[in-house]
Write an enzyme that holds these catalytic residues in place. Structure first.
Site, PDB file in Angstrom:
ATOM      1  N   THR A  79       0.852  -1.179   0.000  1.00 47.74           N
ATOM      2  CA  THR A  79       0.000   0.000   0.000  1.00 47.74           C
ATOM      3  C   THR A  79       0.886   1.227   0.000  1.00 47.74           C
ATOM      4  O   THR A  79       1.952   1.222   0.595  1.00 47.74           O
ATOM      5  CB  THR A  79      -0.896   0.043   1.257  1.00 47.74           C
ATOM      6  OG1 THR A  79      -0.074  -0.128   2.416  1.00 47.74           O
ATOM      7  CG2 THR A  79      -1.952  -1.032   1.207  1.00 47.74           C
ATOM      8  N   HIS A 134       9.122   1.551  17.865  1.00 51.33           N
ATOM      9  CA  HIS A 134       8.840   0.219  17.322  1.00 51.33           C
ATOM     10  C   HIS A 134       9.205  -0.848  18.336  1.00 51.33           C
ATOM     11  O   HIS A 134       9.930  -0.606  19.308  1.00 51.33           O
ATOM     12  CB  HIS A 134       9.526   0.001  15.975  1.00 51.33           C
ATOM     13  CG  HIS A 134      11.027  -0.084  15.996  1.00 51.33           C
ATOM     14  ND1 HIS A 134      11.716  -1.269  15.930  1.00 51.33           N
ATOM     15  CD2 HIS A 134      11.968   0.883  16.031  1.00 51.33           C
ATOM     16  CE1 HIS A 134      13.014  -1.034  15.900  1.00 51.33           C
ATOM     17  NE2 HIS A 134      13.201   0.263  15.966  1.00 51.33           N
ATOM     18  N   GLU A 140       9.070  -2.120  12.025  1.00 52.61           N
ATOM     19  CA  GLU A 140       9.822  -0.923  11.662  1.00 52.61           C
ATOM     20  C   GLU A 140      11.077  -1.283  10.891  1.00 52.61           C
ATOM     21  O   GLU A 140      11.480  -0.584   9.959  1.00 52.61           O
ATOM     22  CB  GLU A 140      10.218  -0.136  12.940  1.00 52.61           C
ATOM     23  CG  GLU A 140      10.852   1.221  12.666  1.00 52.61           C
ATOM     24  CD  GLU A 140      12.383   1.248  12.760  1.00 52.61           C
ATOM     25  OE1 GLU A 140      12.931   2.343  12.748  1.00 52.61           O
ATOM     26  OE2 GLU A 140      13.028   0.157  12.823  1.00 52.61           O
ATOM     27  N   GLU A 194       1.671   2.429   8.169  1.00 55.97           N
ATOM     28  CA  GLU A 194       0.313   1.926   7.963  1.00 55.97           C
ATOM     29  C   GLU A 194      -0.682   2.678   8.840  1.00 55.97           C
ATOM     30  O   GLU A 194      -1.788   3.001   8.417  1.00 55.97           O
ATOM     31  CB  GLU A 194       0.244   0.421   8.282  1.00 55.97           C
ATOM     32  CG  GLU A 194       0.981  -0.469   7.302  1.00 55.97           C
ATOM     33  CD  GLU A 194       0.269  -0.580   5.959  1.00 55.97           C
ATOM     34  OE1 GLU A 194       0.687   0.148   5.050  1.00 55.97           O
ATOM     35  OE2 GLU A 194      -0.662  -1.384   5.827  1.00 55.97           O
TER      36      GLU A 194
END
Lengths: 722, 722
Positions: free
Chosen positions: B258, B356, B404, B413
């Site tokens: 994406t 992360h 990450e 995202e």
């Protein structure tokens, strides 16, 4: 003793009571600040009634008379005169706004050369020249400032060739014509409608066409009537034979100089508009095969394709048509006039109301009907502000845009310059350009969330019947939620200054006017549109005698404006948005699902996103319903209002349409597929279905993802904030 | 009688007074709602003191021990274990947050095949195989879950060819090498540094190179030291000879699936990282000419270009190097863990703090030092919330991002999914990834508007001296306004999860850690970075014994977090932003003005925009200074705070960098020109200067317009709102 004691107790009680009263009311309670009532105040219905009562037809009529005194094409002296009018009105000590000023932009325009008019001629033994000015029936039309009919942004140049008739100049028209004829070196005559102005030339060039003429067929504008001895203006509202629609022939909107690139939407070959008087002579002389029935207009002859060129039997015989176009591109200063009423409680929330100021000639209907309405609204509101009886909760900004006719330039420049702050702070944009196309019924287009406030306002404007009821009679639909209601249109195009607000900024917008009774006319638009006949005389005799439709628009738009500016809770309804998304979804499922599945593209994410939007909209409304907003912290009201205000912003995706600069709203972007569903999906599907290419089906998948993600993102803004 | 009367009057007075008191205090005054104090409340300094006192080294140490128990590469069982740790902590009844949950994304990852390890070999009479696992010095490093060193997103494939040495794999390195050698069919060995990981392969492919090796030269990481008998870990913090830096070799950030397109930033040819132990053997055996001095590393041999291939005198003689890469791309679910403390007054304003969670191996420093700090902050804050002694004015969101290491995937995202609401509501993002690179001094990068709150917090964290003073000692600059101050860095890159917040959302962000004393080491980064040696043992012995630097980071970051969440007026300083814009402008004028003028490009619009920014920033600050915010309508405070919060959003232009998806912030976008000025302008200028093409000078003009318009737009958001 008992009596004394009783008296003593009673006295003590009275003194205590006095003390309590003093303590409660007499001492300034530092914990109850003076702004407390202001922040909780809702819209004042009596003030709306007062506004409605004061909006007046005579003022609107006199506004129109003043504004249409001289032609006021963008950047001309007539335009400057209207700038001064706006400033004088908005700076008036008794009826003006808090502040008004001009803002100028250096923009790229296109004009004919007054010393070297554009010419279209047929040269042979007999010479025929196309009329260079429209015939004058009143002194208005003889004004030397009436610009020669021309196609703005048509390149200058000389073209000569055999004439052909290309219907509306759509890609399919040229395609069909080219199957019979070799179009190389021809001049095409086309009629308005079916394709954008500039598109008629852009579509022609690939076939080798060297020049294009365009005219308005009496079939499309005059319900077939043609004669100025008793049928057309000044005998009726119909266009006289020499009338010519001017216009911008740039396909895109916004100034061509910014943002920093020249448009690909400008005609590559010369194009010139002419009257149907001349078009009649040319078309009826054309040779070649008869064009199909859908191509036939109202002339009393058969519309042939052209040999190419004329019939051997016509007086023009073997002649060429010759175009000599002398248009010049110039960079000039165009002014917006801005006016504001500062909000009392939330000055950082803007309700914007606008219309363009520039016309092609006198522009009585386009745009001065709208400007007359705007000036009447500002007169009534301005007076209430100056008298100290009203100040809106939120700020109201009025925009009188420049150079709209050249491509919505003033409003687009404004949205580019103030992108960040407008996008952060604007509640809604109301556009009233042509206020009255005809005096039959209201027509409104808007984001569905604004349907409710438009209905409410239109119910409150009444003469024999309400604006709402008349609207419902003329144009309606059946809503699953509301039953039979007036049909609100969508702002999918770029027909007026709402475009930059809707497509570039994602601001909830309204465009409204009074319009036709479609049982009475088939005119594509009011017949004097963009001609020299769009004058005060025409407007007051044939469009809205007595100015009652103007008044109805002013009352409706002003009512909406006040509600948007003053309501404690913004009058936005998200469930009405959900209904339209569901409608779009159902159409997409019906039209596309089967073929999408055949290409292994799932429509489920889109279904889930729409369902989530519906759920979250209902939850938000339930939360609002259960809140006592006037008694809670003003930050709670602000929080909900921000959710409502920013809803449309969540539908923006600047990467969704890489070929369409300034089109970012994935629900309302313009579409060529002609389906009442998500525009990016519809266009991509049409392309993939036609080409069958895998890469085009990938683009369908891309657009399905874009719209699903946008709706899901919008839905998440309606959920509880944390 | 007089006495009686006096007594009576006195009694009446007392009763009256009692009445007044009852009236004033005893009756609930309907005009003074209960929320009035809440909305005016400012940050509570005693609460910050309490927070600072409670942040504890032992808890941080034990957090780290728990988080580094097993390797926890993204989506592995070890990662799931850390998900459970986060959820358990954040859902704890005594020290947890209001709510915590996981959010999963289906993302595109790349792993080696455990059943078919990647192999690099030199085959000839003598066979040499590159070590497939790092040497274990502790039982940690023997864990079967330690992933084989590999280059994530390197394609699988088999490559064989003569070896060459290509320095850092920069375009200029390959260019220089190709002037001596034909690189077609070769394998290039490169060292880390100078170019991004993936770039070393992307840059190589056009020269016909078929595979790339990469290693860490002891010169760049170990201050030249190489021996594990007494120099490297476990004897010190230096990287053992078999240590290998893993990493993502995708040049771009965010999930590759994406938004709907595959990256062009993935290596087109196989690439594999190796230890310097093996690199030493290969490089010292290379034939050909000696590489230039800047290409020489710490090995005790001359680094030659390669014949291509090895010296005839070496044991490898005419051998090829062979790479067999079996990496697999897989789509897996990666989890973010989210936790929230709901704001009391403005729940729709978010302060986000994140790090992360995934590592390459045990990840004690990267990222678990940061996660240990985050867990200590949430423990202390969570307890205050659970005890009912504190609730922030604004909502606080904690994010424990997944994946990450593969390209900031979890945070990217998240920002894509919630783009609209995050962009509308987020005050700031604080990122603490590696909390402690080394224990010498604070290092912070942020938008300049946050400089002031960072300084304030760092002054309040003290042991012998304050964090602020130590920072100023190690790294400082002279500000025209403030004199000598610590040097705040800029968030121009995409080195950690702040990237999507800064570049895609335009949210004011902070990234901070403790770091090196540069007088003591030249290591590019702490030497165990992305190796199997980044363990609890390593961190607690060599990076931060006693965890005092971790504590200092937790105190500083937590202090900033509380101030951002609780301050009535947001602690943003726009004049500090103006100072940096002026600095950028001065650099641009010095470097570019002359040549810009030679190309008829005016820098004046940029000068005007920066001047307008300065003026409007000062006006806003004056207005704030003249306001009594605690006693005015909370909507006025909100208005100013919105101006401050949204300032960075105004610098976004999604069309500014068409080749860099997700980079939209025109001031902080990554740049390759290496100049401390506007990045788009700097890169376009470098390109135009190098090519001399008119079209490239047009791009310079474009970027000058982009940045001028963005700064002017930002400035207009700081002006009075109407």
């Amino acid at each position: 003793m008992i009596i004394k004691a009783v008296i003593g107790v009673l006295c003590a009680a009275v003194v205590l009571a006095i003390g309590i009263v003093i303590g409660h009311f007499g001492i300034n309670n530092s914990s109850a600040p003076s702004w407390l009532n202001d922040v909780a105040k809702d819209v004042d219905e009596s003030l709306i009634e007062k506004f409605l009562a004061e909006v007046d037809t005579i003022h609107i009529q006199e506004n129109l008379r003043e504004l249409t005194d001289v032609p006021h094409m963008a950047t001309t002296p007539g335009d400057e005169k209207t700038v001064q009018t706006m400033l004088r009105r908005w700076q008036d000590a008794d009826t003006g706004l808090d502040d008004a000023w001009r803002e100028e932009y250096n923009v790229y325009l296109s004009f004919p050369d007054p010393n070297n008019p554009n010419k279209v001629t047929v040269a042979n033994t007999v010479q025929h020249s196309i009329r260079e000015r429209e015939k004058a029936y009143t002194s208005d039309q003889d004004d030397p400032e009436v610009v020669q009919p021309y196609a703005a942004y048509s390149p200058a140049g000389h073209a000569k060739g055999k004439l052909v008739y290309a219907n509306q100049g759509k890609p399919s028209d040229y395609e069909q014509l080219s199957q019979t004829l070799n179009l190389t070196g021809t001049i095409a005559i086309t009629r308005y409608g079916g394709a954008g102005r500039g598109a008629k030339a852009i579509n022609a060039a690939p076939y080798g066409v060297v020049g294009v003429l365009v005219y308005t067929d009496p079939l499309d504008i005059n319900d077939g009537l043609m004669s100025d001895t008793n049928e057309t203006y000044p005998h009726s509202w119909y266009m006289p034979p020499s009338g010519v629609e001017r216009g911008s022939f740039n396909r895109d909107f916004g100034d061509l100089l910014t943002p920093f690139c020249l448009s690909l939407g400008i005609p590559p070959i010369p194009i010139q508009p002419i009257g149907f008087e001349d078009a009649y002579i040319l078309i009826c002389a054309l040779g070649g095969d008869a064009a199909p029935s859908e191509w036939q207009g109202a002339f009393n002859c058969t519309y042939n394709y052209g040999g190419p060129g004329f019939k051997p039997t016509s007086e023009f015989n073997n002649s060429d048509v010759k175009m000599d176009i002398y248009n010049k591109e110039v960079i000039k200063n165009s002014a917006n006039v801005m006016g504001v009423i500062r909000g009392s409680v939330e000055p950082d929330r803007y309700v914007i109301y606008g219309n363009h100021r520039d016309s092609w000639v006198h522009g009585a209907i386009d745009p001065s009907s709208g400007t007359s309405v705007m000036l009447e609204i500002t007169r009534v509101l301005g007076r209430m502000v100056k008298q100290g009886i009203w100040r809106p909760r939120r700020s109201i900004i009025f925009g009188s845009w420049g150079a709209e006719e050249f491509g919505l330039i003033g409003s687009a420049e404004y949205t580019e310059q103030y992108f960040a702050k407008l996008s952060e702070r604007t509640i809604a944009y109301i556009n009233v350009d042509i206020a009255v196309f005809a005096n039959a019924t209201l027509r409104a287009s808007a984001m569905p969330s604004l349907q409710n406030v438009i209905f409410k306002a239109s119910k409150e404007v009444k003469s024999s019947t309400s604006v709402y009821e008349a609207w419902k009679l003329h144009s309606n639909r059946t809503s699953p939620t509301h039953g039979v209601i007036p049909r609100l249109g969508y702002l999918t195009g770029a027909g007026s200054d709402y475009a930059a607000f809707v497509h570039y900024l994602g601001i909830s917008s309204i465009d409204m006017s009074y319009t036709y009774d479609r049982s009475k006319t088939n005119a594509r638009i009011y017949p004097a549109y963009h001609t020299a006949y769009d004058t005060f005389d025409y407007a007051s005799k044939y469009i809205d005698p007595g100015f009652v439709s103007h008044q109805a628009v002013a009352r409706t738009a002003g009512n909406i404006l006040i509600r948007l500016a003053d309501s404690l809770l913004l009058p936005f309804n998200c469930s009405d948005y959900a209904e339209i998304l569901e409608d779009y979804l159902n159409t997409a499922v019906t039209l596309y699902q089967q073929q999408l599945e055949a290409h292994k593209i799932s429509i489920e994410p889109l279904k889930r996103a729409v369902a989530m939007f519906r759920t979250n909209a209902q939850q938000l409304e339930k939360m609002i319903h259960n809140s006592d907003l006037a008694n809670e912290t003003p930050l709670k009201v602000r929080r909900i209002n921000d959710q409502l205000m920013l809803l449309d912003r969540a539908f923006l995706d600047p990467l969704a349409f890489p070929d369409k600069y300034a089109f970012r709203h994935v629900i309302w972007t313009s579409s060529s597929a002609g389906k009442a569903t998500f525009p990016g999906l519809a266009d991509a599907f049409a392309q993939a279905e036609s080409s069958g290419l895998d890469s085009d089906w990938d683009k369908v998948h891309y657009h399905l993802s874009v719209v699903s993600q946008a709706i899901e993102g919008a839905a998440s803004t309606l959920a509880d904030v944390i």
